[in-house]
Motif scaffolding. Structure first.
Motif, PDB file in Angstrom:
ATOM      1  N   GLN A   6       3.188  46.010  48.469  1.00 24.88           N
ATOM      2  CA  GLN A   6       3.886  45.198  49.231  1.00 24.88           C
ATOM      3  C   GLN A   6       2.561  44.353  50.427  1.00 24.88           C
ATOM      4  O   GLN A   6       2.801  43.262  50.621  1.00 24.88           O
ATOM      5  CB  GLN A   6       4.857  45.779  50.212  1.00 24.88           C
ATOM      6  N   ALA A   7       1.715  45.205  50.761  1.00 18.65           N
ATOM      7  CA  ALA A   7       0.634  44.850  51.533  1.00 18.65           C
ATOM      8  C   ALA A   7      -0.022  43.856  50.829  1.00 18.65           C
ATOM      9  O   ALA A   7      -0.665  42.767  51.274  1.00 18.65           O
ATOM     10  CB  ALA A   7      -0.237  45.853  52.010  1.00 18.65           C
ATOM     11  N   SER A   8      -0.413  44.127  49.741  1.00 15.59           N
ATOM     12  CA  SER A   8      -1.506  43.232  48.770  1.00 15.59           C
ATOM     13  C   SER A   8      -0.676  42.082  48.523  1.00 15.59           C
ATOM     14  O   SER A   8      -1.311  40.912  48.831  1.00 15.59           O
ATOM     15  CB  SER A   8      -1.656  43.829  47.488  1.00 15.59           C
ATOM     16  N   ALA A   9       0.859  42.078  48.428  1.00 13.91           N
ATOM     17  CA  ALA A   9       1.542  40.846  48.180  1.00 13.91           C
ATOM     18  C   ALA A   9       1.554  39.888  49.725  1.00 13.91           C
ATOM     19  O   ALA A   9       1.603  38.650  49.324  1.00 13.91           O
ATOM     20  CB  ALA A   9       2.875  40.755  47.760  1.00 13.91           C
ATOM     21  N   ALA A  10       1.882  40.675  50.613  1.00  9.66           N
ATOM     22  CA  ALA A  10       1.794  39.792  51.618  1.00  9.66           C
ATOM     23  C   ALA A  10       0.362  38.998  51.905  1.00  9.66           C
ATOM     24  O   ALA A  10       0.373  38.007  52.671  1.00  9.66           O
ATOM     25  CB  ALA A  10       2.329  40.928  52.915  1.00  9.66           C
ATOM     26  N   ASP A  15      -3.088  34.164  52.250  1.00  6.94           N
ATOM     27  CA  ASP A  15      -4.395  33.721  51.654  1.00  6.94           C
ATOM     28  C   ASP A  15      -3.663  32.089  51.307  1.00  6.94           C
ATOM     29  O   ASP A  15      -4.408  31.137  51.324  1.00  6.94           O
ATOM     30  CB  ASP A  15      -5.072  34.433  50.712  1.00  6.94           C
ATOM     31  N   ASP A  16      -2.581  32.249  50.590  1.00  4.00           N
ATOM     32  CA  ASP A  16      -2.106  31.030  49.960  1.00  4.00           C
ATOM     33  C   ASP A  16      -1.843  30.019  51.032  1.00  4.00           C
ATOM     34  O   ASP A  16      -2.099  28.868  50.780  1.00  4.00           O
ATOM     35  CB  ASP A  16      -0.868  31.432  49.012  1.00  4.00           C
ATOM     36  N   ILE A  17      -1.394  30.480  52.110  1.00  3.96           N
ATOM     37  CA  ILE A  17      -0.687  29.519  53.131  1.00  3.96           C
ATOM     38  C   ILE A  17      -1.936  28.985  53.864  1.00  3.96           C
ATOM     39  O   ILE A  17      -2.094  27.771  54.167  1.00  3.96           O
ATOM     40  CB  ILE A  17       0.224  30.278  54.121  1.00  3.96           C
ATOM     41  N   VAL A  18      -3.109  30.084  54.303  1.00  2.54           N
ATOM     42  CA  VAL A  18      -4.271  29.373  54.547  1.00  2.54           C
ATOM     43  C   VAL A  18      -4.921  28.423  53.702  1.00  2.54           C
ATOM     44  O   VAL A  18      -5.401  27.235  54.300  1.00  2.54           O
ATOM     45  CB  VAL A  18      -5.175  30.715  54.848  1.00  2.54           C
ATOM     46  N   GLN A  19      -4.974  28.600  52.347  1.00  5.13           N
ATOM     47  CA  GLN A  19      -5.694  27.452  51.523  1.00  5.13           C
ATOM     48  C   GLN A  19      -4.811  26.216  51.662  1.00  5.13           C
ATOM     49  O   GLN A  19      -5.452  25.099  51.525  1.00  5.13           O
ATOM     50  CB  GLN A  19      -5.438  28.132  50.127  1.00  5.13           C
ATOM     51  N   ARG A  20      -3.441  26.303  51.645  1.00  2.00           N
ATOM     52  CA  ARG A  20      -2.865  25.061  51.677  1.00  2.00           C
ATOM     53  C   ARG A  20      -2.921  24.306  53.155  1.00  2.00           C
ATOM     54  O   ARG A  20      -3.010  22.972  53.158  1.00  2.00           O
ATOM     55  CB  ARG A  20      -1.371  25.230  51.618  1.00  2.00           C
ATOM     56  N   VAL A  21      -3.019  25.090  54.203  1.00  2.00           N
ATOM     57  CA  VAL A  21      -3.460  24.396  55.462  1.00  2.00           C
ATOM     58  C   VAL A  21      -4.605  23.849  55.398  1.00  2.00           C
ATOM     59  O   VAL A  21      -4.848  22.536  55.933  1.00  2.00           O
ATOM     60  CB  VAL A  21      -3.127  25.487  56.678  1.00  2.00           C
ATOM     61  N   LYS A  22      -5.856  24.237  54.862  1.00  7.45           N
ATOM     62  CA  LYS A  22      -6.978  23.719  54.820  1.00  7.45           C
ATOM     63  C   LYS A  22      -7.093  22.495  53.981  1.00  7.45           C
ATOM     64  O   LYS A  22      -7.632  21.408  54.230  1.00  7.45           O
ATOM     65  CB  LYS A  22      -8.089  24.803  54.004  1.00  7.45           C
ATOM     66  N   GLN A  23      -6.272  22.509  52.810  1.00  7.56           N
ATOM     67  CA  GLN A  23      -6.128  21.208  52.091  1.00  7.56           C
ATOM     68  C   GLN A  23      -5.377  20.170  52.770  1.00  7.56           C
ATOM     69  O   GLN A  23      -5.721  19.125  52.782  1.00  7.56           O
ATOM     70  CB  GLN A  23      -5.470  21.631  50.637  1.00  7.56           C
ATOM     71  N   SER A  24      -4.354  20.784  53.497  1.00  7.28           N
ATOM     72  CA  SER A  24      -3.691  19.595  54.280  1.00  7.28           C
ATOM     73  C   SER A  24      -4.495  18.922  55.275  1.00  7.28           C
ATOM     74  O   SER A  24      -4.266  17.846  55.513  1.00  7.28           O
ATOM     75  CB  SER A  24      -2.227  20.353  55.120  1.00  7.28           C
ATOM     76  N   GLN A  25      -5.341  19.743  55.911  1.00  5.43           N
ATOM     77  CA  GLN A  25      -6.281  19.307  56.894  1.00  5.43           C
ATOM     78  C   GLN A  25      -7.382  18.222  56.465  1.00  5.43           C
ATOM     79  O   GLN A  25      -7.664  17.289  56.790  1.00  5.43           O
ATOM     80  CB  GLN A  25      -6.932  20.206  57.900  1.00  5.43           C
TER      81      GLN A  25
END
Length: 183
Positions: A6-10, A15-25
């Protein structure tokens, strides 16, 4: 208490959210730059079509205003979007970019106005498309679309080629910038 799976999945989800925010910026800054260049390129092509004599003055002005606008967009963007401080390498990239294009068109090729009108958009869009291989498919789609329409205009549009390029290149960059704001 959570287990290691569960910790690995979280962590993976974070990490996925961080990557999407970086791409959005990145897309936010790139869209502003595309719209800026689009307006300038549209104006440069309209000047070239209406008053060909003044094209020799219009295009250096477009280039200087374009690079200056990119620097301003970078410096004026909020710190959370900027990331690292301004990097002089951005200006050096443009100096090298324009120097290589000048060598190709004036020293090696001796291009005429029509060839210049096709070369520079294709040359710009080559790097735009290459950037898309790292930064997202929107860049690839915009770059390849403008290259294809430039070649169509070069071979099949007559005297109205600069007007065609105002809409294809300038309009394409504006539409592409607006499209990136929605992605």
């Amino acid at each position: 208490m959570i287990d290691s799976k569960q910790a690995s999945a979280a962590l993976a989800e974070i990490d996925d959210i961080v990557q999407r925010v970086k791409q959005s910026q990145l897309y936010e800054l790139a869209s502003l730059a595309a719209i800026w260049w689009g307006v300038l390129v549209f104006a440069g092509n309209v000047v070239t079509w209406l008053w060909p004599y003044y094209a020799v003055y219009a295009w250096p002005a477009v280039d200087i205003l374009g690079v200056g606008g990119l620097v301003a967009i970078r410096l004026l963007s909020p710190p959370h979007v900027q990331g690292a401080a301004f990097d002089i390498r951005l200006v050096l990239v443009f100096v090298l970019f324009f120097a290589f294009g000048y060598i190709c068109t004036n020293m090696l090729g001796h291009f005429g106005p029509r060839q210049l009108g096709a070369f520079w958009p294709i040359y710009f869009m080559l790097f735009y498309t290459l950037a898309g291989l790292w930064f997202g498919t929107a860049f690839v789609a915009i770059g390849l679309g403008i290259i294809a329409l430039t070649l169509i205009g070069f071979f099949w549009i007559g005297e109205a080629f600069p007007l065609w390029m105002a809409f294809v290149n300038g309009g394409g960059l504006i539409l592409g910038g607006l499209w990136m704001r929605r992605i």
